[in-house]
Scaffold this motif. Sequence first.
Motif, mmCIF file in Angstrom:
data_model
loop_
_atom_site.group_PDB
_atom_site.id
_atom_site.type_symbol
_atom_site.label_atom_id
_atom_site.label_comp_id
_atom_site.label_asym_id
_atom_site.label_seq_id
_atom_site.Cartn_x
_atom_site.Cartn_y
_atom_site.Cartn_z
ATOM 1 N N GLN A 27 54.583 -5.194 9.539
ATOM 2 C CA GLN A 27 55.003 -5.734 8.254
ATOM 3 C C GLN A 27 54.059 -5.267 7.147
ATOM 4 O O GLN A 27 54.481 -5.030 6.015
ATOM 5 C CB GLN A 27 55.030 -7.269 8.312
ATOM 6 C CG GLN A 27 55.226 -7.950 6.974
ATOM 7 C CD GLN A 27 56.614 -7.728 6.415
ATOM 8 O OE1 GLN A 27 57.514 -7.279 7.110
ATOM 9 N NE2 GLN A 27 56.793 -8.024 5.139
ATOM 10 N N ILE A 28 52.789 -5.125 7.472
ATOM 11 C CA ILE A 28 51.819 -4.640 6.495
ATOM 12 C C ILE A 28 52.192 -3.218 6.056
ATOM 13 O O ILE A 28 52.113 -2.883 4.872
ATOM 14 C CB ILE A 28 50.395 -4.661 7.081
ATOM 15 C CG1 ILE A 28 50.070 -6.052 7.645
ATOM 16 C CG2 ILE A 28 49.381 -4.259 6.013
ATOM 17 C CD1 ILE A 28 50.162 -7.159 6.634
ATOM 18 N N ASN A 29 52.591 -2.415 7.020
ATOM 19 C CA ASN A 29 53.014 -1.061 6.660
ATOM 20 C C ASN A 29 54.176 -1.092 5.690
ATOM 21 O O ASN A 29 54.241 -0.296 4.749
ATOM 22 C CB ASN A 29 53.429 -0.296 7.920
ATOM 23 C CG ASN A 29 52.245 -0.012 8.810
ATOM 24 O OD1 ASN A 29 51.889 -0.837 9.635
ATOM 25 N ND2 ASN A 29 51.632 1.140 8.621
ATOM 26 N N TYR A 30 55.083 -2.007 5.922
ATOM 27 C CA TYR A 30 56.230 -2.101 5.021
ATOM 28 C C TYR A 30 55.784 -2.450 3.604
ATOM 29 O O TYR A 30 56.263 -1.874 2.627
ATOM 30 C CB TYR A 30 57.232 -3.129 5.529
ATOM 31 C CG TYR A 30 58.383 -3.294 4.589
ATOM 32 C CD1 TYR A 30 59.377 -2.329 4.504
ATOM 33 C CD2 TYR A 30 58.461 -4.384 3.726
ATOM 34 C CE1 TYR A 30 60.418 -2.449 3.614
ATOM 35 C CE2 TYR A 30 59.487 -4.515 2.835
ATOM 36 C CZ TYR A 30 60.470 -3.545 2.783
ATOM 37 O OH TYR A 30 61.489 -3.666 1.875
ATOM 38 N N VAL A 31 54.877 -3.380 3.498
ATOM 39 C CA VAL A 31 54.377 -3.770 2.177
ATOM 40 C C VAL A 31 53.725 -2.575 1.484
ATOM 41 O O VAL A 31 53.984 -2.296 0.307
ATOM 42 C CB VAL A 31 53.375 -4.929 2.285
ATOM 43 C CG1 VAL A 31 52.766 -5.241 0.928
ATOM 44 C CG2 VAL A 31 54.055 -6.158 2.867
#
Lengths: 159, 159
Positions: free
Chosen positions: A41-45
Motif C-alpha cells: 500500500q505504501i508503494n501505491y501511495v
Amino acid sequence: MASLTKIIEDHITQLFQEAEEEVVALRRKDLAELFGCVPSQINYVLRSRFTPERGFLVDSQRGGHGYIRILRLAFRFPEDRVNHIEDLVGETLSEAEAKRLLLNLQHRQMITGRERLLIEVALRYQEEVARSLFDLSPYRRDVMNAELLKRMLRSLVLS
Amino acid sequence: MASLTKIIEDHITQLFQEAEEEVVALRRKDLAELFGCVPSQINYVLRSRFTPERGFLVDSQRGGHGYIRILRLAFRFPEDRVNHIEDLVGETLSEAEAKRLLLNLQHRQMITGRERLLIEVALRYQEEVARSLFDLSPYRRDVMNAELLKRMLRSLVLS
DNA sequence: TAGAATGACGCTCAGGGATTTTCAGGGGGT
DNA sequence: ACCCCCTGAAAATCCCTGAGCGTCATTCTA
C-alpha cells in the motif's frame, strides 16, 4: 471518510513540514504497520502521490536495512521552474491532461484557484473555436492547447 | 414545473450558501439517490450549470472513496459596478482597448496583476493564431478578442 | 576467507470492489 | 425541428490486497 491513501499522504507531508527538510527517510514495513495495511500500500501511495509531476523523487533500497527516501524538488531559480513547466506540459496536451496538471499546480500553490479558472476558460474557448469554427483535428487542437498553456504558465512563473 | 436539473442546481447552490464556503464536496451516488435519479444525471447538472464560464471548477475522483468537489471562485460583487462588463467590452475590442480596460480593472482591485497578465497572454496568443494561422480580418479578430475577454471576466466576477 | 545460505527487507503485478465518466439514445416542450 | 432533460449500459479510474520475486547485509561453512 478519508481514504487510507490520503491519510498516509498527509502523514508523509507532515514529516516534510516537521523536518523542514527536502528529504524524508522511512521504512516501508514500519509505516505499513503503523497504518495497519499491507506494505505494498505504501508503494501505491508513493506511485500515485509523490511523483515527479508533483515535484518529488523517490529512491529506495531492498534487503536488510532497506529504506525509502523521498526527495522534494526545490526550484531555486525561476528558469528552473519554467523548464519544469515545459516538461510537464510537453508538445501536446489533451483537455483532461490539462485539468489534472492545473489541479496539481494549484495544490502545489504555484497558481491560485482563480488563475486556474482563467486558464481553463481560455483553453475551453480555444478548443471550442478550433473545433467548431476551424474544424481542426484533435491532435492539432492538443498542440494549440499545449502552446497556450505553456505561455500562460510561463508568464506567471516569471512574474 | 421546475426541472430536476434546476432542483439539483438549486440544492447545490443552497449548499454553498449554508456553508459559506468556496468549496462543496459531495458524493455523486448519494445525491442521485436523494433525488431519485441515475447518477449520471448529476454529471449533466454539473456540465451544464457549474462550468468554468460561470465561475466554477469541478474536481472529482472515481473509484473507492470517490468524490466530487465543486469550487466557487468568482468574486461576489453585490454592486453593479461589475455588471457593465458586457457593455465595457462590447461586441468588438482591439488589443489596445483591452489593455486599457484590464489595467483599469486591476486598479479597481477586481483582478490581480497576475490575472491581468494571464488574460493578456491569452488574448495575444489568440490574436496571433487568428492572424497568421487563419488569416482572419482585423474585425473578426476583434470580435473573437471581445468574446474571449468577456468569458474570462465573467468567470471571475459574475454575480 | 571466499562463497553459499539465510533472514529481512522492498518491488511488481494481477485482480476485485467501489465509484465516477462517457456516450448513444429516447422523450417532451416551445 | 430543435434544444434541453434524463436514462442506462459500458468503460475508465481509483483504492487496496496478497502472492511471488528481487536484492541487500549478515552469518555460516568448508
